[in-house]
Design a protein around this motif. Structure first.
Motif, PDB file in Angstrom:
ATOM      1  N   ASP A   5       0.862  -1.176   0.000  1.00  0.00           N
ATOM      2  CA  ASP A   5       0.000   0.000   0.000  1.00  0.00           C
ATOM      3  C   ASP A   5       0.903   1.232   0.000  1.00  0.00           C
ATOM      4  OD1 ASP A   5      -1.768   2.073   0.421  1.00  0.00           O
ATOM      5  OD2 ASP A   5      -2.423   1.383   2.391  1.00  0.00           O
ATOM      6  N   SER A   7       0.418   4.386   0.329  1.00  0.00           N
ATOM      7  CA  SER A   7       0.184   5.400   1.363  1.00  0.00           C
ATOM      8  C   SER A   7       0.819   4.983   2.682  1.00  0.00           C
ATOM      9  CB  SER A   7      -1.311   5.668   1.541  1.00  0.00           C
ATOM     10  OG  SER A   7      -1.962   4.509   2.024  1.00  0.00           O
ATOM     11  N   SER A   8       0.816   3.684   2.986  1.00  0.00           N
ATOM     12  CA  SER A   8       1.426   3.253   4.240  1.00  0.00           C
ATOM     13  C   SER A   8       2.945   3.377   4.165  1.00  0.00           C
ATOM     14  CB  SER A   8       1.002   1.829   4.600  1.00  0.00           C
ATOM     15  OG  SER A   8       1.552   0.891   3.690  1.00  0.00           O
ATOM     16  N   CYS A   9       3.525   3.162   2.991  1.00  0.00           N
ATOM     17  CA  CYS A   9       4.973   3.341   2.827  1.00  0.00           C
ATOM     18  C   CYS A   9       5.347   4.787   3.131  1.00  0.00           C
ATOM     19  CB  CYS A   9       5.402   3.023   1.401  1.00  0.00           C
ATOM     20  SG  CYS A   9       5.297   1.300   0.944  1.00  0.00           S
ATOM     21  N   GLN A  11       3.640   7.109   4.774  1.00  0.00           N
ATOM     22  CA  GLN A  11       3.307   7.547   6.122  1.00  0.00           C
ATOM     23  C   GLN A  11       4.269   7.007   7.170  1.00  0.00           C
ATOM     24  OE1 GLN A  11      -0.792   6.398   6.195  1.00  0.00           O
ATOM     25  NE2 GLN A  11      -1.460   8.387   5.454  1.00  0.00           N
ATOM     26  N   SER A  12       5.063   6.022   6.812  1.00  0.00           N
ATOM     27  CA  SER A  12       6.076   5.536   7.739  1.00  0.00           C
ATOM     28  C   SER A  12       7.476   5.941   7.283  1.00  0.00           C
ATOM     29  CB  SER A  12       5.987   4.014   7.881  1.00  0.00           C
ATOM     30  OG  SER A  12       6.281   3.391   6.650  1.00  0.00           O
TER      31      SER A  12
END
Length: 104
Positions: A5, A7-9, A11-12
């Motif tokens: 995903d 967006s998760s990459c 956001q972290s």
């Protein structure tokens, strides 16, 4: 193989937002798009985002841990085109000692 995903990459990570003060520049944005970016976050030359050192002033959080863009919906085109795992992403992640992620 599990799909990543994007967006998760991001956001972290946030490495691309702290890579260089020259990176968050304006290029093909319309006058209306530029007007949507808060003036306090635009550099003095009106050519890109204001940065604190190399870090974009719209970046919130800690690079490599948890980040967010304070103006995500109206971010510049250069920010929209940087994708998890692309060459720019890999370059920025290496600067911060983060592992390169596979291209999606």
């Amino acid at each position: 193989m599990k799909e990543i995903d994007p967006s998760s990459c991001c956001q972290s990570c946030g490495a691309c937002c702290g890579y260089s003060a020259n990176w968050p520049r304006f290029s093909i944005e319309s006058d209306e798009e530029l007007a949507a970016i808060p003036e306090a976050l635009v550099n003095d030359r009106q050519s890109g985002m204001r940065c604190e050192g190399d870090r974009c002033s719209a970046l919130q959080g800690d690079i490599g841990k948890a980040t967010a863009c304070g103006i995500y919906a109206v971010r510049p085109e250069v920010c929209r085109t940087c994708m998890p795992g692309d060459a720019e992403c890999a370059m920025a992640r290496r600067k911060f000692g983060l592992p390169v992620i596979p291209s999606v």
